[in-house]
Enzyme design. Structure first.
Site, PDB file in Angstrom:
ATOM      1  N   TRP A 131      -4.072  -7.756  -6.706  1.00 40.19           N
ATOM      2  CA  TRP A 131      -4.005  -9.180  -7.114  1.00 40.19           C
ATOM      3  C   TRP A 131      -3.290  -9.366  -8.444  1.00 40.19           C
ATOM      4  CZ3 TRP A 131      -9.544 -11.594  -5.891  1.00 40.19           C
ATOM      5  CH2 TRP A 131      -9.780 -11.488  -4.504  1.00 40.19           C
ATOM      6  N   HIS A 147       0.673   2.088 -12.171  1.00 40.70           N
ATOM      7  CA  HIS A 147       1.558   1.055 -11.616  1.00 40.70           C
ATOM      8  C   HIS A 147       2.778   0.905 -12.522  1.00 40.70           C
ATOM      9  CE1 HIS A 147       3.062  -2.844 -10.373  1.00 40.70           C
ATOM     10  NE2 HIS A 147       2.412  -2.657  -9.236  1.00 40.70           N
ATOM     11  N   GLU A 205       4.215  -1.575 -13.645  1.00 41.05           N
ATOM     12  CA  GLU A 205       4.028  -2.557 -14.727  1.00 41.05           C
ATOM     13  C   GLU A 205       3.251  -1.936 -15.885  1.00 41.05           C
ATOM     14  OE1 GLU A 205       2.405  -5.646 -12.216  1.00 41.05           O
ATOM     15  OE2 GLU A 205       4.351  -5.802 -11.225  1.00 41.05           O
ATOM     16  N   GLY A 210       7.884  -7.556  -6.344  1.00 40.79           N
ATOM     17  CA  GLY A 210       7.908  -8.969  -6.704  1.00 40.79           C
ATOM     18  C   GLY A 210       9.274  -9.613  -6.610  1.00 40.79           C
ATOM     19  N   SER A 239       7.247  -5.958  -2.251  1.00 40.58           N
ATOM     20  CA  SER A 239       7.617  -7.094  -1.395  1.00 40.58           C
ATOM     21  C   SER A 239       7.226  -6.911   0.074  1.00 40.58           C
ATOM     22  CB  SER A 239       9.116  -7.395  -1.521  1.00 40.58           C
ATOM     23  OG  SER A 239       9.419  -7.812  -2.844  1.00 40.58           O
ATOM     24  N   GLY A 273       1.273  -6.824  -3.281  1.00 37.15           N
ATOM     25  CA  GLY A 273       1.049  -7.700  -4.424  1.00 37.15           C
ATOM     26  C   GLY A 273       0.984  -9.151  -4.005  1.00 37.15           C
ATOM     27  N   GLY A 274       2.103  -9.844  -4.128  1.00 38.24           N
ATOM     28  CA  GLY A 274       2.156 -11.293  -3.886  1.00 38.24           C
ATOM     29  C   GLY A 274       1.483 -11.740  -2.590  1.00 38.24           C
TER      30      GLY A 274
HETATM   31  P1  PGA Z   1       4.686  -7.186  -4.526  1.00 43.67           P
HETATM   32  O1  PGA Z   1       3.898  -6.196  -5.513  1.00 43.67           O
HETATM   33  O2  PGA Z   1       4.094  -6.986  -3.145  1.00 43.67           O
HETATM   34  O3  PGA Z   1       4.427  -8.551  -5.060  1.00 43.67           O
HETATM   35  O4  PGA Z   1       6.119  -6.798  -4.561  1.00 43.67           O
HETATM   36  C1  PGA Z   1       3.524  -4.898  -5.119  1.00 43.67           C
HETATM   37  C2  PGA Z   1       2.885  -4.185  -6.265  1.00 43.67           C
HETATM   38  O5  PGA Z   1       3.354  -4.321  -7.403  1.00 43.67           O
HETATM   39  O6  PGA Z   1       1.906  -3.440  -6.080  1.00 43.67           O
END
Ligand code: PGA
Length: 252
Positions: free
Chosen positions: A10, A94, A96, A172, A210, A231-232
């Site tokens: 999330w 991750h 990020e 993302g 994605s 993610g999204g």
């Molecule tokens: P996303 O993110 O599905 O929004 O691309 C995946 C993630 O970062 O785990």
């Protein structure tokens, strides 16, 4: 045969009210069962989400964890606290966390070790940037990320991990890796683990970046893609459920 796994990340999204709506949608769809499903909300909502999932076939995970177990580490959350809150899973390393919060391979390895010691199942994220892929360095980068973890943890502990291949350029962005691109890297990662002496046939390797209801079926049909880190699309009950169904269909 590796059981498929779909994990919702999330990220830093949600509120108590939003979580309630999302969870009631997910519980209505009852997506777990033939496959493993988990959701990873932000720390403050773990208890709320854990309570809502009690008795459901969706398990709980966190998005990050401290490498330390207790003490003077202001702002950190320990692996034993996550276990205490009912988490089974934790995402570690991750992209990020690596790019925005300076997590190195050494920090990632320390977090993995601490998470395993607390009985959590860590999901190790690896992946290359667009520049690295365009230079032809994707395998070098991902191979080094995997190798550093195996070296730090040893082969037995490495076999306990779930690996998530998340190309940074696909996260993302709506630019999903093609099934062939993803399969090739998953095959490479499994080969790297094998070559290092890890029992790689049993290690689940998830694809992330994605993933959508549209892209999931062909991705999950690849022989070395054992599910997804989403993610999204995990913030939308209908989309996440559809992705879980795609995994269940392949597993049938
Ligand atoms: P996303 O993110 O599905 O929004 O691309 C995946 C993630 O970062 O785990």
């Amino acid at each position: 045969m590796r059981k498929k796994l779909v994990v919702g990340n999330w990220k830093m999204n949600g509120s108590r009210a939003q979580n309630e709506g999302l969870l009631s949608g997910l519980l209505e769809e009852d997506v777990g069962g033939r496959i493993d499903v988990a959701v990873c909300p932000p720390f403050p909502y773990l208890e709320q989400v854990g309570r809502a999932l009690a008795g459901a076939r969706i398990s709980l995970g966190a998005q990050n964890v401290s490498a330390f177990d207790a003490g003077a580490y202001t702002g950190e959350v320990s692996p034993s606290m996550l276990a205490d809150l009912g988490c089974d899973w934790v995402i570690v390393g991750h992209s990020e966390r690596r790019s925005l919060f300076g997590e190195t391979d050494e920090v990632v390895a320390a977090k993995l070790r601490a998470a395993l010691a607390a009985g959590l199942k860590p999901i190790l994220c690896v992946g290359e940037t667009l520049a690295q892929r365009e230079c032809g360095e994707a395998e070098v980068v991902v191979g080094a990320q995997v190798a550093s973890v195996v070296e730090a943890l040893g082969v037995a502990a490495a076999a306990e991990l779930v690996v998530a291949y998340e190309p940074v350029w696909a996260i993302g962005t709506g630019r999903v890796a093609s099934p062939d691109q993803a399969q090739a890297m998953h095959r490479f990662i499994r080969g790297r683990l094998e070559a290092a002496g890890v029992a790689a046939a049993g290690v689940r390797i998830l694809y992330g970046g994605s993933v959508s209801a549209e892209s999931a079926p062909t991705l999950f049909a690849q022989p070395d893609i054992d599910g997804g880190l989403v993610g999204g699309a995990s913030l939308v009950a209908a989309a996440f459920s559809e992705i879980c169904r795609a995994a269940a269909l392949v597993a049938a």
